[in-house]
Structures are given as C-alpha cells and as structure tokens.
Design a protein around this motif. Structure first.
Motif, PDB file in Angstrom:
ATOM      1  N   GLY A  88     -39.895  87.119  -4.352  1.00 33.94           N
ATOM      2  CA  GLY A  88     -38.611  87.467  -5.387  1.00 33.94           C
ATOM      3  C   GLY A  88     -37.230  88.420  -4.406  1.00 33.94           C
ATOM      4  N   ARG A  89     -37.440  88.823  -3.048  1.00 33.44           N
ATOM      5  CA  ARG A  89     -36.305  89.375  -2.536  1.00 33.44           C
ATOM      6  C   ARG A  89     -35.621  88.408  -1.589  1.00 33.44           C
ATOM      7  NH1 ARG A  89     -33.705  93.009  -3.538  1.00 33.44           N
ATOM      8  NH2 ARG A  89     -34.035  91.683  -5.276  1.00 33.44           N
ATOM      9  N   VAL A  90     -36.594  86.959  -1.492  1.00 39.89           N
ATOM     10  CA  VAL A  90     -36.030  85.279  -1.206  1.00 39.89           C
ATOM     11  C   VAL A  90     -35.512  85.256  -1.856  1.00 39.89           C
ATOM     12  CG1 VAL A  90     -36.987  83.878   0.466  1.00 39.89           C
ATOM     13  CG2 VAL A  90     -37.560  85.619   1.223  1.00 39.89           C
ATOM     14  N   ALA A  91     -35.942  84.825  -3.142  1.00 42.24           N
ATOM     15  CA  ALA A  91     -35.118  84.360  -3.972  1.00 42.24           C
ATOM     16  C   ALA A  91     -33.709  84.886  -4.566  1.00 42.24           C
ATOM     17  CB  ALA A  91     -36.228  84.350  -5.503  1.00 42.24           C
ATOM     18  N   HIS A  92     -34.063  86.241  -4.625  1.00 42.50           N
ATOM     19  CA  HIS A  92     -32.612  87.319  -5.182  1.00 42.50           C
ATOM     20  C   HIS A  92     -31.530  86.367  -5.050  1.00 42.50           C
ATOM     21  CE1 HIS A  92     -29.611  90.335  -5.931  1.00 42.50           C
ATOM     22  NE2 HIS A  92     -30.219  90.280  -6.890  1.00 42.50           N
ATOM     23  N   PRO A  93     -31.532  86.382  -3.079  1.00 39.81           N
ATOM     24  CA  PRO A  93     -29.574  85.675  -2.998  1.00 39.81           C
ATOM     25  C   PRO A  93     -29.262  84.329  -2.831  1.00 39.81           C
ATOM     26  CG  PRO A  93     -31.542  86.348  -1.644  1.00 39.81           C
ATOM     27  CD  PRO A  93     -32.154  86.898  -2.610  1.00 39.81           C
ATOM     28  N   PHE A  94     -30.131  83.240  -3.281  1.00 38.45           N
ATOM     29  CA  PHE A  94     -29.990  82.516  -3.972  1.00 38.45           C
ATOM     30  C   PHE A  94     -29.585  82.147  -5.224  1.00 38.45           C
ATOM     31  CE2 PHE A  94     -33.731  81.059  -0.732  1.00 38.45           C
ATOM     32  CZ  PHE A  94     -32.896  80.515   0.070  1.00 38.45           C
ATOM     33  N   GLY A  95     -30.391  83.346  -6.096  1.00 38.06           N
ATOM     34  CA  GLY A  95     -29.955  83.696  -7.459  1.00 38.06           C
ATOM     35  C   GLY A  95     -28.319  84.485  -7.256  1.00 38.06           C
ATOM     36  N   MET A  96     -28.214  84.892  -6.719  1.00 37.88           N
ATOM     37  CA  MET A  96     -26.085  85.723  -6.188  1.00 37.88           C
ATOM     38  C   MET A  96     -25.477  84.356  -5.539  1.00 37.88           C
ATOM     39  SD  MET A  96     -26.345  88.587  -7.474  1.00 37.88           S
ATOM     40  CE  MET A  96     -25.115  89.416  -6.210  1.00 37.88           C
ATOM     41  N   ASP A  97     -26.420  82.672  -5.607  1.00 41.83           N
ATOM     42  CA  ASP A  97     -25.229  81.790  -4.318  1.00 41.83           C
ATOM     43  C   ASP A  97     -24.985  80.880  -5.812  1.00 41.83           C
ATOM     44  OD1 ASP A  97     -25.230  83.039  -1.687  1.00 41.83           O
ATOM     45  OD2 ASP A  97     -26.278  81.343  -1.600  1.00 41.83           O
ATOM     46  N   GLY A  98     -25.870  81.235  -7.776  1.00 41.96           N
ATOM     47  CA  GLY A  98     -25.760  80.426  -8.076  1.00 41.96           C
ATOM     48  C   GLY A  98     -26.909  80.116  -8.905  1.00 41.96           C
ATOM     49  N   PHE A  99     -28.112  79.944  -8.272  1.00 42.76           N
ATOM     50  CA  PHE A  99     -29.201  79.432  -9.096  1.00 42.76           C
ATOM     51  C   PHE A  99     -29.694  80.424  -9.767  1.00 42.76           C
ATOM     52  CE2 PHE A  99     -33.864  78.086  -8.634  1.00 42.76           C
ATOM     53  CZ  PHE A  99     -33.174  76.901  -9.762  1.00 42.76           C
ATOM     54  N   MET A 100     -29.437  81.084 -11.234  1.00 42.38           N
ATOM     55  CA  MET A 100     -30.195  81.866 -12.025  1.00 42.38           C
ATOM     56  C   MET A 100     -31.383  82.005 -12.159  1.00 42.38           C
ATOM     57  SD  MET A 100     -28.326  84.585 -12.887  1.00 42.38           S
ATOM     58  CE  MET A 100     -27.049  84.193 -13.490  1.00 42.38           C
ATOM     59  N   PRO A 101     -31.781  81.364 -12.080  1.00 44.45           N
ATOM     60  CA  PRO A 101     -33.399  81.209 -12.051  1.00 44.45           C
ATOM     61  C   PRO A 101     -33.831  82.120 -11.057  1.00 44.45           C
ATOM     62  CG  PRO A 101     -33.605  79.277 -12.981  1.00 44.45           C
ATOM     63  CD  PRO A 101     -31.925  79.663 -12.295  1.00 44.45           C
ATOM     64  N   ALA A 102     -33.259  81.963  -9.757  1.00 46.15           N
ATOM     65  CA  ALA A 102     -34.167  82.446  -8.374  1.00 46.15           C
ATOM     66  C   ALA A 102     -33.846  84.134  -8.574  1.00 46.15           C
ATOM     67  CB  ALA A 102     -33.446  82.345  -7.560  1.00 46.15           C
ATOM     68  N   ARG A 103     -32.303  84.069  -8.861  1.00 46.13           N
ATOM     69  CA  ARG A 103     -31.872  85.533  -9.457  1.00 46.13           C
ATOM     70  C   ARG A 103     -32.497  86.465 -10.193  1.00 46.13           C
ATOM     71  NH1 ARG A 103     -26.134  88.024 -11.052  1.00 46.13           N
ATOM     72  NH2 ARG A 103     -26.355  90.139 -10.462  1.00 46.13           N
ATOM     73  N   GLN A 104     -32.431  85.519 -11.817  1.00 42.91           N
ATOM     74  CA  GLN A 104     -34.038  86.255 -13.183  1.00 42.91           C
ATOM     75  C   GLN A 104     -35.304  86.762 -12.806  1.00 42.91           C
ATOM     76  OE1 GLN A 104     -33.131  83.779 -15.306  1.00 42.91           O
ATOM     77  NE2 GLN A 104     -31.546  84.733 -16.591  1.00 42.91           N
ATOM     78  N   PHE A 105     -35.994  85.979 -12.014  1.00 40.18           N
ATOM     79  CA  PHE A 105     -36.945  86.261 -10.476  1.00 40.18           C
ATOM     80  C   PHE A 105     -37.187  87.190  -9.989  1.00 40.18           C
ATOM     81  CE2 PHE A 105     -40.117  85.259  -7.270  1.00 40.18           C
ATOM     82  CZ  PHE A 105     -41.612  85.272  -7.801  1.00 40.18           C
ATOM     83  N   GLY A 106     -36.307  86.958  -9.107  1.00 44.89           N
ATOM     84  CA  GLY A 106     -35.758  88.241  -7.621  1.00 44.89           C
ATOM     85  C   GLY A 106     -35.685  89.548  -8.765  1.00 44.89           C
ATOM     86  N   ALA A 107     -35.137  89.570  -9.754  1.00 44.95           N
ATOM     87  CA  ALA A 107     -35.198  91.636 -10.329  1.00 44.95           C
ATOM     88  C   ALA A 107     -36.384  91.285 -10.978  1.00 44.95           C
ATOM     89  CB  ALA A 107     -33.642  90.700 -11.011  1.00 44.95           C
ATOM     90  N   ALA A 108     -37.020  90.889 -11.608  1.00 43.48           N
ATOM     91  CA  ALA A 108     -37.783  90.727 -12.579  1.00 43.48           C
ATOM     92  C   ALA A 108     -39.521  91.529 -11.192  1.00 43.48           C
ATOM     93  CB  ALA A 108     -38.781  89.699 -12.906  1.00 43.48           C
ATOM     94  N   THR A 109     -39.382  90.738 -10.254  1.00 44.21           N
ATOM     95  CA  THR A 109     -40.611  91.184  -9.602  1.00 44.21           C
ATOM     96  C   THR A 109     -39.723  92.445  -8.294  1.00 44.21           C
ATOM     97  OG1 THR A 109     -39.209  89.527  -7.680  1.00 44.21           O
ATOM     98  CG2 THR A 109     -41.792  88.756  -8.845  1.00 44.21           C
ATOM     99  N   THR A 110     -38.900  92.496  -8.547  1.00 39.33           N
ATOM    100  CA  THR A 110     -38.660  94.047  -7.829  1.00 39.33           C
ATOM    101  C   THR A 110     -38.484  94.698  -8.784  1.00 39.33           C
ATOM    102  OG1 THR A 110     -36.040  92.229  -6.249  1.00 39.33           O
ATOM    103  CG2 THR A 110     -36.096  95.430  -6.699  1.00 39.33           C
TER     104      THR A 110
END
Length: 127
Positions: A88-110
């Motif tokens: 999730g901590r790897v996914a979150h930064p990709f979400g912050m770059d605009g890929f919202m599912p990665a940000r959601q996954f990162g936030a949820a797993t955290t």
C-alpha cells in the motif's frame, strides 16, 4: 539475540521506499529548478505530500509490527499484514500522481493495517 525478521524486512523495504520517494521529488526539483518549497508546481506538491504521508504513518506501524513480533513471535498473519502495508505504501504515491485506484488502495491498506495492528497490540497487552 532476538531477530525480528518481519520487522527487519518491513523496515528495510520502508527505507528503500523512502529513498525512492525522495528521488522522485529531487527529479522534479532539478528539472523545474525549484530548490525550496513547491514553487507552485502541483506535481511537486503531490509528491511532497506522498513523501510526508509516508513519514507520518510508517514509523508507528513499524513500531506496532516490531512490538507484536517481540510479544507473539514471527507469524504468517504478521508477514501478511506487513506485506500489505508495504504494498500500500508503494501504491499510494502512484495515486498521488493521478492513478486514483492506487491512492485508494494505499490509503485503505494503511488505515486498515494500522487499525488491525493497533487492536492486536491492545489485545496482546491485556490478554
């Protein structure tokens, strides 16, 4: 001497992710010639927030993982919790770059990981 393989692995992975997050910021700073702050650059601001978010959550979760591993020993469920957290901590930064599912996954797993580890720590302390 007690080794904590889950904690050591998670902390090592977190250190590498932290370095990667810093490099991502540095690249934009160099390219855009922004030495301090975000210079009004939205992408730099998002990457800085991703790095700050990492620094806000990782220490507490690593402490929880370490204390649980000391108290209960190394276990499959702790490996899974640590792996999901790191993923999730790897996914979150990709979400912050605009890929919202990665940000959601990162936030949820955290959040879910911290909740589960926090509850496990309290139960372990009082059980």
């Amino acid at each position: 001497m007690t080794l904590l393989p889950v904690t050591l692995t998670a902390a090592g992975a977190a250190a590498l992710i932290n370095l990667w997050l810093g490099v991502r910021i540095g690249r934009i700073r160099i390219r855009e010639r922004i030495s301090v702050g975000d210079g009004g650059n939205d992408r730099l601001n998002a990457r800085m927030r991703a790095h700050s978010n990492f620094a806000e959550y990782v220490p507490l979760v690593l402490i929880l993982i370490g204390l649980l591993e000391l108290a209960l020993g190394t276990s499959l469920w702790l490996w899974i919790a640590a792996a999901l957290f790191i993923l999730g901590r790897v996914a979150h930064p990709f979400g912050m770059d605009g890929f919202m599912p990665a940000r959601q996954f990162g936030a949820a797993t955290t959040m879910l990981g911290m909740l589960a580890l926090g509850i496990a720590a309290i139960v372990t302390a009082w059980y």
